[in-house]
Design an enzyme around this catalytic site. Sequence first.
Site, PDB file in Angstrom:
ATOM      1  CB  SER A   8      64.603   8.893  38.437  1.00  0.00           C
ATOM      2  OG  SER A   8      65.001   9.091  39.826  1.00  0.00           O
ATOM      3  CE1 TYR A  56      62.680  14.331  38.072  1.00  0.00           C
ATOM      4  CE2 TYR A  56      62.989  12.832  40.224  1.00  0.00           C
ATOM      5  CZ  TYR A  56      63.295  13.201  38.731  1.00  0.00           C
ATOM      6  OH  TYR A  56      64.573  13.027  38.097  1.00  0.00           O
TER       7      TYR A  56
END
Length: 257
Positions: free
Chosen positions: A145, A157
């Site tokens: 990401s 995350y």
Amino acid sequence: MGILDGKTALVTGGSRGIGRAIAERLASDGALVAVHYGSNETAAKEAVAAIEAAGGRAFAVRALLGTPGDVDTLFAGLERGLEGRGLDIVVNNAAIQGYGASTLEGATEADFERTFAINARAPLFIVQRALPLMSEGGRIINISSGVTWFAIPEVVYAMTKGALNVMTRSLAHVLGERGITVNTVSPGITETDMNQWLVDSTESQRKVAAMVALGRHGQPDDLADAVAFFASPDSRWVTGQTLEVNGGLWLGPREER
């Protein structure tokens, strides 16, 4: 003939979103694709049916990642579906992001452990288990990401994706002697179930487009095409790399559109 004819692939989280797009693309290139899913059997069956309707080959494999015995369950189903074939391509795509549960204020130890178990631990042990099935020239592709280079409130995350990037480089280093390449595809802001805020709001879409050089947010197929490159023979001299697939996100100040 497809560029991946005779190859086999495992795509974790392959029943929806980016994972489904990857599974469909690899199948269209000729690979037999194992579509992994956690709990949504209907979505997995739909993904397999779509692949088969397009002339590809696929089968579904269920395993709830982040739970005891998850990798054993995954590979038991995978090996049944492969029917004695080896495994050529592993795509570690499955991940979770609990928006409130990933923030500094909202995270609990249980949230932390579960997020790392699915997003970072599972990919490592999936690769470990896959290696005996892989021959020279295998491909491992991790889906990371852009939050590894820009900051968001969801720190837990982001930490898992940073760990995945480090894993890519380390595995590329140690697996090079076997001719196995390991690379990362890092999505920009992409239309998926995880980004429902983007799907539901045209204003959010406009704001994202204003941050992107190509003037739009990403679609799952944009990422699938990049994965297809890393899965193909064309990527034979590329390993240990992170490819940012984001349309030119935050390259510099832009005029308001």
